[in-house]
Motif scaffolding. Structure first.
Motif, mmCIF file in Angstrom:
data_model
loop_
_atom_site.group_PDB
_atom_site.id
_atom_site.type_symbol
_atom_site.label_atom_id
_atom_site.label_comp_id
_atom_site.label_asym_id
_atom_site.label_seq_id
_atom_site.Cartn_x
_atom_site.Cartn_y
_atom_site.Cartn_z
ATOM 1 N N THR A 164 41.532 -15.907 35.984
ATOM 2 C CA THR A 164 42.153 -16.377 37.221
ATOM 3 C C THR A 164 41.055 -16.645 38.243
ATOM 4 O OG1 THR A 164 44.178 -15.120 36.826
ATOM 5 C CG2 THR A 164 43.767 -15.846 39.084
ATOM 6 N N THR A 165 40.976 -17.884 38.705
ATOM 7 C CA THR A 165 39.984 -18.261 39.710
ATOM 8 C C THR A 165 40.709 -18.649 40.990
ATOM 9 O OG1 THR A 165 38.488 -19.092 37.996
ATOM 10 C CG2 THR A 165 38.053 -19.773 40.263
ATOM 11 N N THR A 166 40.393 -17.950 42.071
ATOM 12 C CA THR A 166 40.991 -18.226 43.375
ATOM 13 C C THR A 166 39.913 -18.786 44.285
ATOM 14 O OG1 THR A 166 42.568 -16.412 43.085
ATOM 15 C CG2 THR A 166 42.272 -17.263 45.317
ATOM 16 N N THR A 167 40.149 -19.988 44.795
ATOM 17 C CA THR A 167 39.143 -20.697 45.585
ATOM 18 C C THR A 167 39.694 -21.039 46.961
ATOM 19 O OG1 THR A 167 38.261 -21.685 43.562
ATOM 20 C CG2 THR A 167 37.570 -22.660 45.657
ATOM 21 N N ALA A 168 38.957 -20.660 47.997
ATOM 22 C CA ALA A 168 39.288 -21.030 49.373
ATOM 23 C C ALA A 168 38.344 -22.156 49.792
ATOM 24 C CB ALA A 168 39.133 -19.830 50.303
ATOM 25 N N THR A 169 38.916 -23.287 50.180
ATOM 26 C CA THR A 169 38.126 -24.472 50.517
ATOM 27 C C THR A 169 38.375 -24.873 51.966
ATOM 28 O OG1 THR A 169 38.315 -25.245 48.230
ATOM 29 C CG2 THR A 169 37.564 -26.837 49.874
ATOM 30 N N ARG A 170 37.299 -25.178 52.656
ATOM 31 C CA ARG A 170 37.374 -25.647 54.037
ATOM 32 C C ARG A 170 36.941 -27.100 54.074
ATOM 33 N NH1 ARG A 170 37.339 -23.187 59.091
ATOM 34 N NH2 ARG A 170 36.352 -24.351 60.787
ATOM 35 N N PHE A 171 37.788 -27.942 54.650
ATOM 36 C CA PHE A 171 37.507 -29.362 54.797
ATOM 37 C C PHE A 171 37.281 -29.674 56.273
ATOM 38 C CE2 PHE A 171 40.400 -28.765 51.223
ATOM 39 C CZ PHE A 171 39.758 -29.442 50.203
ATOM 40 N N THR A 172 36.344 -30.571 56.555
ATOM 41 C CA THR A 172 36.053 -30.957 57.933
ATOM 42 C C THR A 172 35.848 -32.461 58.007
ATOM 43 O OG1 THR A 172 34.954 -28.834 58.347
ATOM 44 C CG2 THR A 172 34.535 -30.611 59.924
ATOM 45 N N TYR A 173 36.518 -33.105 58.962
ATOM 46 C CA TYR A 173 36.275 -34.527 59.211
ATOM 47 C C TYR A 173 34.951 -34.607 59.950
ATOM 48 C CZ TYR A 173 36.921 -39.198 61.325
ATOM 49 O OH TYR A 173 36.758 -40.495 61.757
ATOM 50 N N ALA A 174 33.891 -34.962 59.196
ATOM 51 C CA ALA A 174 32.530 -34.866 59.722
ATOM 52 C C ALA A 174 32.086 -36.088 60.506
ATOM 53 C CB ALA A 174 31.556 -34.617 58.571
ATOM 54 N N GLY A 175 32.713 -37.237 60.282
ATOM 55 C CA GLY A 175 32.284 -38.457 60.959
ATOM 56 C C GLY A 175 32.524 -39.656 60.067
ATOM 57 N N ASP A 176 31.974 -40.800 60.449
ATOM 58 C CA ASP A 176 32.171 -42.036 59.710
ATOM 59 C C ASP A 176 30.839 -42.561 59.188
ATOM 60 O OD1 ASP A 176 34.618 -43.266 62.108
ATOM 61 O OD2 ASP A 176 34.765 -41.738 60.558
ATOM 62 N N THR A 177 30.913 -43.358 58.122
ATOM 63 C CA THR A 177 29.733 -44.012 57.592
ATOM 64 C C THR A 177 30.140 -45.357 57.011
ATOM 65 O OG1 THR A 177 27.770 -43.717 56.204
ATOM 66 C CG2 THR A 177 29.871 -42.995 55.284
ATOM 67 N N ILE A 178 29.185 -46.112 56.543
ATOM 68 C CA ILE A 178 29.439 -47.429 55.970
ATOM 69 C C ILE A 178 29.076 -47.402 54.485
ATOM 70 C CG2 ILE A 178 28.901 -49.892 56.066
ATOM 71 C CD1 ILE A 178 30.349 -48.875 58.527
ATOM 72 N N ILE A 179 30.021 -47.784 53.636
ATOM 73 C CA ILE A 179 29.781 -47.899 52.196
ATOM 74 C C ILE A 179 30.281 -49.268 51.760
ATOM 75 C CG2 ILE A 179 30.372 -47.046 49.896
ATOM 76 C CD1 ILE A 179 30.597 -44.272 51.053
ATOM 77 N N GLY A 180 29.393 -50.046 51.138
ATOM 78 C CA GLY A 180 29.768 -51.374 50.682
ATOM 79 C C GLY A 180 30.220 -52.282 51.809
ATOM 80 N N GLY A 181 29.674 -52.063 53.000
ATOM 81 C CA GLY A 181 30.012 -52.897 54.137
ATOM 82 C C GLY A 181 31.278 -52.506 54.857
ATOM 83 N N ALA A 182 31.952 -51.449 54.414
ATOM 84 C CA ALA A 182 33.205 -51.015 55.039
ATOM 85 C C ALA A 182 33.057 -49.610 55.614
ATOM 86 C CB ALA A 182 34.339 -51.045 54.025
ATOM 87 N N ARG A 183 33.752 -49.376 56.713
ATOM 88 C CA ARG A 183 33.695 -48.058 57.345
ATOM 89 C C ARG A 183 34.625 -47.095 56.614
ATOM 90 N NH1 ARG A 183 36.462 -45.491 61.522
ATOM 91 N NH2 ARG A 183 37.805 -47.307 61.779
ATOM 92 N N VAL A 184 34.138 -45.874 56.365
ATOM 93 C CA VAL A 184 34.938 -44.851 55.699
ATOM 94 C C VAL A 184 34.777 -43.527 56.435
ATOM 95 C CG1 VAL A 184 34.780 -45.956 53.442
ATOM 96 C CG2 VAL A 184 33.081 -44.238 54.099
#
Length: 262
Positions: A164-184
């Motif tokens: 049994t593996t129990t994982t606590a994950t924290r996600f953060t909206y860190a900012g924006d960048t450009i990949i393939g000419g599009a903002r993500v």
């Protein structure tokens, strides 16, 4: 394509100005896409003064489908192909057709979920855990710098051990960048997990304790489509074979890279 993708992800974060700066985290968008994942594992095992090392590289392609459900979304992640290369000649398992299905909230938090093999039977190999976490959790409406969390408990079976593996994950909206000419949107990922299990292995009755630490980043379009994921994990396990009074220390360094197939 994969090399170009990796180069693009190495760019420094760009924070747009004006109206674009007000971007918030979306819900997952309805649609179907295919993704390629490469996982490299460097494994070191030590027992009674002896040490062994091996490197495994796994290549996978999967189809991800998102559709509307009565109370959120129906999500499917189906493994289309998989291939393993190993420095010690470990055979590549046939995992084609293994599928994760879930009904989730708009951000991907599951309310019900299953992982089954091609014949429809429950799948409990370690791959089941990675398919459950394939899509990062999102918090629709979250603004730049805001965080949210998820805790996931998964039961897997490995060489006679039920873990049994129990994982606590924290996600953060860190900012924006450009990949393939599009903002993500860049979503930072930081996870800590604990594993505990036991069972009858080929070498006798055994117990296992372990930890896993993961850091990474996911990229999501403003409309809610996954662009890719990059992560690094350190997995430390101690396996105690009771009948032989032997303790085995296993350390695994893992890197993961997922990108959308055009």
């Amino acid at each position: 394509m994969h090399t170009k993708f990796a180069v693009a992800l190495s760019l420094a974060l760009i924070t747009p100005t004006g109206a674009a700066a007000a971007q918030t985290v979306p819900a997952w968008a309805v649609g179907t896409a295919r993704y390629r994942t490469t996982v490299v594992q460097e494994i070191t095992q030590e027992a009674m003064g002896d040490s062994q090392s091996m490197t495994n590289t796994t290549y996978r392609e999967a189809t991800v489908s998102v559709s509307k459900a009565a109370q959120g979304l129906d999500i499917s992640v189906r493994l289309d192909t998989t291939h393993l290369t190993s420095s010690q000649g470990v055979a590549s398992p046939n995992l084609k057709g293994v599928t994760y299905k879930a009904t989730t909230l708009p951000g991907g938090y599951p309310t019900t979920s299953t992982v089954t093999d091609a014949a429809g039977a429950e799948h409990k190999l370690p791959l089941a855990a990675s398919l459950r976490a394939f899509l990062p959790r999102l918090k629709p409406g979250a603004t730049r710098g805001q965080s949210w969390a998820d805790t996931l408990a998964v039961i897997t079976e490995e060489n006679g051990l039920v873990i049994t593996t129990t994982t606590a994950t924290r996600f953060t909206y860190a900012g924006d960048t450009i990949i393939g000419g599009a903002r993500v949107l860049a979503i930072a990922i930081a996870a800590d997990g604990k594993a505990k299990g036991g069972g009858d292995t080929p070498n006798g009755k055994a117990s296992l304790d372990g930890t896993v630490t993961t850091v990474g980043q996911a990229w999501v379009t403003p409309t809610g489509q996954l662009v890719g994921v990059e992560s690094k994990a350190t997995i430390a396990r101690t396996l105690v074979i009771e009948e032989e009074n032997v303790s085995v220390s296993i350390t695994q360094k893992q890197t993961l890279s997922t990108s959308r197939i055009p």
